[in-house]
Write a protein that holds these residues in place. Structure first.
Motif, PDB file in Angstrom:
ATOM      1  N   VAL A   1      61.566  79.415  21.408  1.00 42.61           N
ATOM      2  CA  VAL A   1      61.921  80.175  22.609  1.00 42.61           C
ATOM      3  C   VAL A   1      61.085  81.452  22.696  1.00 42.61           C
ATOM      4  CG1 VAL A   1      63.761  81.496  23.735  1.00 42.61           C
ATOM      5  CG2 VAL A   1      64.260  79.252  22.758  1.00 42.61           C
ATOM      6  N   GLN A   2      60.946  82.141  21.556  1.00 45.81           N
ATOM      7  CA  GLN A   2      60.146  83.363  21.520  1.00 45.81           C
ATOM      8  C   GLN A   2      58.697  83.070  21.906  1.00 45.81           C
ATOM      9  OE1 GLN A   2      60.077  85.353  17.729  1.00 45.81           O
ATOM     10  NE2 GLN A   2      58.756  87.006  18.446  1.00 45.81           N
ATOM     11  N   MET A   3      58.153  81.958  21.397  1.00 42.75           N
ATOM     12  CA  MET A   3      56.776  81.582  21.715  1.00 42.75           C
ATOM     13  C   MET A   3      56.602  81.377  23.211  1.00 42.75           C
ATOM     14  SD  MET A   3      54.952  78.657  22.727  1.00 42.75           S
ATOM     15  CE  MET A   3      55.956  77.286  22.148  1.00 42.75           C
ATOM     16  N   MET A   4      57.534  80.662  23.846  1.00 42.77           N
ATOM     17  CA  MET A   4      57.433  80.393  25.278  1.00 42.77           C
ATOM     18  C   MET A   4      57.571  81.669  26.100  1.00 42.77           C
ATOM     19  SD  MET A   4      59.327  76.700  25.842  1.00 42.77           S
ATOM     20  CE  MET A   4      60.819  77.083  24.908  1.00 42.77           C
ATOM     21  N   GLU A   5      58.494  82.523  25.693  1.00 39.10           N
ATOM     22  CA  GLU A   5      58.675  83.786  26.419  1.00 39.10           C
ATOM     23  C   GLU A   5      57.425  84.661  26.323  1.00 39.10           C
ATOM     24  OE1 GLU A   5      62.223  85.390  24.749  1.00 39.10           O
ATOM     25  OE2 GLU A   5      63.554  84.242  26.080  1.00 39.10           O
ATOM     26  N   GLU A   6      56.810  84.671  25.147  1.00 38.01           N
ATOM     27  CA  GLU A   6      55.592  85.471  24.976  1.00 38.01           C
ATOM     28  C   GLU A   6      54.461  84.945  25.861  1.00 38.01           C
ATOM     29  OE1 GLU A   6      54.816  85.302  20.810  1.00 38.01           O
ATOM     30  OE2 GLU A   6      56.278  86.879  20.308  1.00 38.01           O
ATOM     31  N   LYS A   7      54.341  83.630  25.952  1.00 37.20           N
ATOM     32  CA  LYS A   7      53.287  83.048  26.783  1.00 37.20           C
ATOM     33  C   LYS A   7      53.553  83.281  28.270  1.00 37.20           C
ATOM     34  CE  LYS A   7      51.743  79.579  23.462  1.00 37.20           C
ATOM     35  NZ  LYS A   7      50.459  80.253  23.204  1.00 37.20           N
ATOM     36  N   MET A   8      54.820  83.339  28.661  1.00 40.39           N
ATOM     37  CA  MET A   8      55.162  83.548  30.072  1.00 40.39           C
ATOM     38  C   MET A   8      55.071  85.010  30.490  1.00 40.39           C
ATOM     39  SD  MET A   8      58.224  80.841  30.991  1.00 40.39           S
ATOM     40  CE  MET A   8      59.340  81.337  29.671  1.00 40.39           C
ATOM     41  N   GLU A   9      54.966  85.919  29.530  1.00 41.53           N
ATOM     42  CA  GLU A   9      54.893  87.349  29.849  1.00 41.53           C
ATOM     43  C   GLU A   9      53.734  87.670  30.790  1.00 41.53           C
ATOM     44  OE1 GLU A   9      56.468  90.377  29.203  1.00 41.53           O
ATOM     45  OE2 GLU A   9      58.185  89.095  28.699  1.00 41.53           O
ATOM     46  N   VAL A  10      52.629  86.919  30.676  1.00 45.22           N
ATOM     47  CA  VAL A  10      51.460  87.188  31.509  1.00 45.22           C
ATOM     48  C   VAL A  10      51.780  87.005  32.990  1.00 45.22           C
ATOM     49  CG1 VAL A  10      50.587  84.802  31.416  1.00 45.22           C
ATOM     50  CG2 VAL A  10      49.004  86.695  31.772  1.00 45.22           C
ATOM     51  N   LEU A  11      52.773  86.177  33.300  1.00 44.47           N
ATOM     52  CA  LEU A  11      53.141  85.928  34.693  1.00 44.47           C
ATOM     53  C   LEU A  11      53.734  87.171  35.360  1.00 44.47           C
ATOM     54  CD1 LEU A  11      54.774  82.411  34.200  1.00 44.47           C
ATOM     55  CD2 LEU A  11      52.499  82.906  35.105  1.00 44.47           C
ATOM     56  N   LYS A  12      54.260  88.081  34.565  1.00 41.43           N
ATOM     57  CA  LYS A  12      54.845  89.308  35.120  1.00 41.43           C
ATOM     58  C   LYS A  12      53.808  90.190  35.817  1.00 41.43           C
ATOM     59  CE  LYS A  12      58.844  89.982  32.075  1.00 41.43           C
ATOM     60  NZ  LYS A  12      59.481  90.919  31.097  1.00 41.43           N
ATOM     61  N   LYS A  13      52.533  89.993  35.472  1.00 48.55           N
ATOM     62  CA  LYS A  13      51.473  90.815  36.051  1.00 48.55           C
ATOM     63  C   LYS A  13      51.120  90.388  37.482  1.00 48.55           C
ATOM     64  CE  LYS A  13      49.396  91.643  31.507  1.00 48.55           C
ATOM     65  NZ  LYS A  13      48.165  91.490  30.674  1.00 48.55           N
TER      66      LYS A  13
ATOM     67  N   SER B   1      63.547  71.723  30.239  1.00 51.06           N
ATOM     68  CA  SER B   1      63.387  70.346  29.791  1.00 51.06           C
ATOM     69  C   SER B   1      63.201  69.466  31.020  1.00 51.06           C
ATOM     70  CB  SER B   1      64.632  69.900  29.017  1.00 51.06           C
ATOM     71  OG  SER B   1      65.728  69.719  29.920  1.00 51.06           O
ATOM     72  N   ALA B   2      62.824  68.214  30.802  1.00 53.67           N
ATOM     73  CA  ALA B   2      62.628  67.297  31.925  1.00 53.67           C
ATOM     74  C   ALA B   2      63.933  67.024  32.658  1.00 53.67           C
ATOM     75  CB  ALA B   2      62.018  65.985  31.436  1.00 53.67           C
ATOM     76  N   ASP B   3      65.072  67.307  32.024  1.00 52.16           N
ATOM     77  CA  ASP B   3      66.371  67.137  32.671  1.00 52.16           C
ATOM     78  C   ASP B   3      66.824  68.387  33.409  1.00 52.16           C
ATOM     79  OD1 ASP B   3      66.699  64.536  31.865  1.00 52.16           O
ATOM     80  OD2 ASP B   3      67.658  65.085  29.977  1.00 52.16           O
ATOM     81  N   GLY B   4      65.993  69.429  33.378  1.00 48.31           N
ATOM     82  CA  GLY B   4      66.324  70.642  34.120  1.00 48.31           C
ATOM     83  C   GLY B   4      67.122  71.663  33.345  1.00 48.31           C
ATOM     84  N   GLU B   5      67.204  71.529  32.025  1.00 52.50           N
ATOM     85  CA  GLU B   5      67.935  72.495  31.204  1.00 52.50           C
ATOM     86  C   GLU B   5      66.984  73.610  30.789  1.00 52.50           C
ATOM     87  OE1 GLU B   5      69.743  70.519  27.963  1.00 52.50           O
ATOM     88  OE2 GLU B   5      70.951  69.194  29.228  1.00 52.50           O
ATOM     89  N   ILE B   6      67.369  74.850  31.024  1.00 53.81           N
ATOM     90  CA  ILE B   6      66.491  75.971  30.733  1.00 53.81           C
ATOM     91  C   ILE B   6      66.352  76.174  29.230  1.00 53.81           C
ATOM     92  CG2 ILE B   6      68.292  77.743  30.781  1.00 53.81           C
ATOM     93  CD1 ILE B   6      66.182  79.480  32.348  1.00 53.81           C
ATOM     94  N   MET B   7      65.103  76.436  28.806  1.00 51.51           N
ATOM     95  CA  MET B   7      64.828  76.676  27.382  1.00 51.51           C
ATOM     96  C   MET B   7      64.420  78.121  27.123  1.00 51.51           C
ATOM     97  SD  MET B   7      62.745  73.200  26.342  1.00 51.51           S
ATOM     98  CE  MET B   7      61.413  73.526  27.509  1.00 51.51           C
ATOM     99  N   ALA B   8      63.696  78.733  28.064  1.00 47.00           N
ATOM    100  CA  ALA B   8      63.246  80.113  27.897  1.00 47.00           C
ATOM    101  C   ALA B   8      62.961  80.689  29.274  1.00 47.00           C
ATOM    102  CB  ALA B   8      62.002  80.182  27.028  1.00 47.00           C
ATOM    103  N   GLU B   9      63.073  82.008  29.403  1.00 47.10           N
ATOM    104  CA  GLU B   9      62.832  82.634  30.700  1.00 47.10           C
ATOM    105  C   GLU B   9      62.348  84.066  30.536  1.00 47.10           C
ATOM    106  OE1 GLU B   9      66.364  83.999  33.046  1.00 47.10           O
ATOM    107  OE2 GLU B   9      67.473  82.864  31.511  1.00 47.10           O
TER     108      GLU B   9
END
Length: 418
Positions: free
Chosen positions: A288-300, A311-319
């Motif tokens: 989860v930490q890895m995904m959140e760190e990679k998504m941080e760039v989107l904040k810019k 997940s493919a079923d629509g369950e949130i893993m990280a945000e």
């Protein structure tokens, strides 16, 4: 009578073209110039209907001629004698009425055909006028190093090119890829060239082809004016789930340009994240930490609200989010339903399973992307990723940049799974 100006520093080639085209003297007059300065002098004093120019010339090269034309005679039909670039950009350029290119060496029949096509007012395939995007395309093909000062409708920006790649861009305090995509999209642009690249550090890190394709796609989006069902405004307002379900079941208007007809395959019912042990680590605290760190760039990204990995079923893993009210898990589940429905429909159409849905709502843009590397979308495979991502943006956000960054982030996350 129409006048055609041919510009090339190879005098023998120029003379042979002039002599060969003289048989059409009752249809058009041929003017010749063996350098850019002479060409500009002719364009200033004579009404020319079509310009045929080489790019590599002494004194003033073809790029400088095109920059002058773009500024002073932007509606002049132009043919460039040069190698082109990637077939994908060539196809897109032709579809948008971009610049016409002739590959050297040339034969007389090819030149004759291009000239008659260019002079014909009834043709739809010939490109009339020059755009900034096609100008940059030429710079890339010829691997030019320079600084372009671009002005349009009172705005001024700078594009920095090194060996044909765009390494930086600036509009006031804005720089990098956001500034680049904004400038490329300007209409009626005027260009001033400087032969020195004043910013050498590459802060964009995307190829010119990628940037131009995003620019073309953004133009397509603007031209198509894709609209979303108004009920989707409840998603970003945080209103009740039933209303959002209604919007999802009714479906959204999703243009063909926004459904990437990838044939990778996507399974609406089987979650690779649950069944593939190699992907299970994504749901661990470290994953989860890895995904959140990679998504941080989107904040810019200008207008960013939130992003999530699902997940493919629509369950949130990280945000990651800048909103205190948006219920991203709920929004993601609904957006996932729309994506899966779109995938089913594109499959029925016979064009392959779509991999992205872009929803344009009155108060937000929603980008839902599916990355499924499985060869059989009904089954999970070791070492292959199946991830869904959602990005929520404000209505006036930089969507083109968001799509590019979303693609990079989801591939980076997938790399951790492989």
């Amino acid at each position: 009578m129409d006048k055609v100006l041919i510009v090339d520093d190879e005098k023998s080639f120029l003379l042979s073209l002039h002599d060969g085209l003289s048989k059409h003297k009752e249809k058009f007059e041929v003017l010749c110039a063996d350098n850019g300065r002479e060409a500009i002098d002719i364009l200033r004093t004579t009404k020319v209907n079509l310009l045929l120019t080489d790019l590599k010339m002494p004194e003033m090269n073809g790029f400088e001629i095109l920059a002058w034309v773009l500024r002073y005679q932007p509606k002049l039909s132009v043919i460039v004698m040069s190698a082109f670039g990637t077939p994908e950009i060539e196809e897109r350029a032709e579809a948008m009425n971009a610049l016409q290119f002739l590959n050297k060496p040339l034969d007389l029949e090819t030149v004759e055909s291009a000239i008659f096509e260019g002079l014909s007012t009834g043709t739809n395939s010939f490109i009339r006028g020059i755009t900034l995007a096609t100008f940059l395309q030429l710079m890339h093909v010829e691997r030019k190093t320079c600084t372009l000062t671009v002005t349009s409708a009172g705005k001024c920006g700078h594009l920095y090119l090194f060996a044909g790649e765009l390494v930086n861009a600036e509009i006031g305090d804005i720089s990098g890829i956001e500034a680049a995509l904004s400038i490329i999209g300007w209409d009626n642009a005027e260009i001033v060239m400087c032969s020195v690249c004043e910013r050498r550090e590459n802060v964009i890190n995307f190829s010119m082809e990628h940037l131009l394709m995003e620019a073309f796609r953004a133009i397509d989006e603007a031209n198509h004016g894709i609209k979303a069902n108004k009920q989707l405004k409840s998603i970003v307002n945080g209103s009740d789930r039933d209303c959002c379900k209604t919007a999802a079941t009714q479906g959204e208007e999703v243009g063909a340009d926004h459904i990437n007809t990838s044939t990778d395959g996507n399974n609406a019912k089987t979650s690779a994240l649950e069944n593939d042990s190699e992907q299970n680590h994504l749901t661990t605290p470290k994953g989860v930490q890895m995904m959140e760190e990679k998504m941080e760039v989107l904040k810019k990204i200008k207008g960013f609200i939130a992003a999530g990995a699902f997940s493919a079923d629509g369950e949130i893993m990280a945000e990651v989010s800048v909103s205190s009210t948006l219920r991203l898990a709920e929004v993601g589940a609904l957006a996932n339903d729309i994506l899966l429905k779109a995938q089913e429909e594109t499959d029925i159409m016979g064009v392959g399973r779509g991999s992205m849905v872009h929803i344009v709502a009155p108060k937000a843009n929603l980008l839902m992307r599916c990355l499924n590397e499985n060869t059989d979308f009904h089954n999970s495979e070791a070492g292959r990723a199946h991830i869904h991502m959602l990005v929520v943006l404000e209505a006036d956000a930089n969507v083109a940049l968001a799509k590019m960054q979303l693609e990079k982030v989801i591939l980076d996350i997938a790399e951790e799974v492989r």
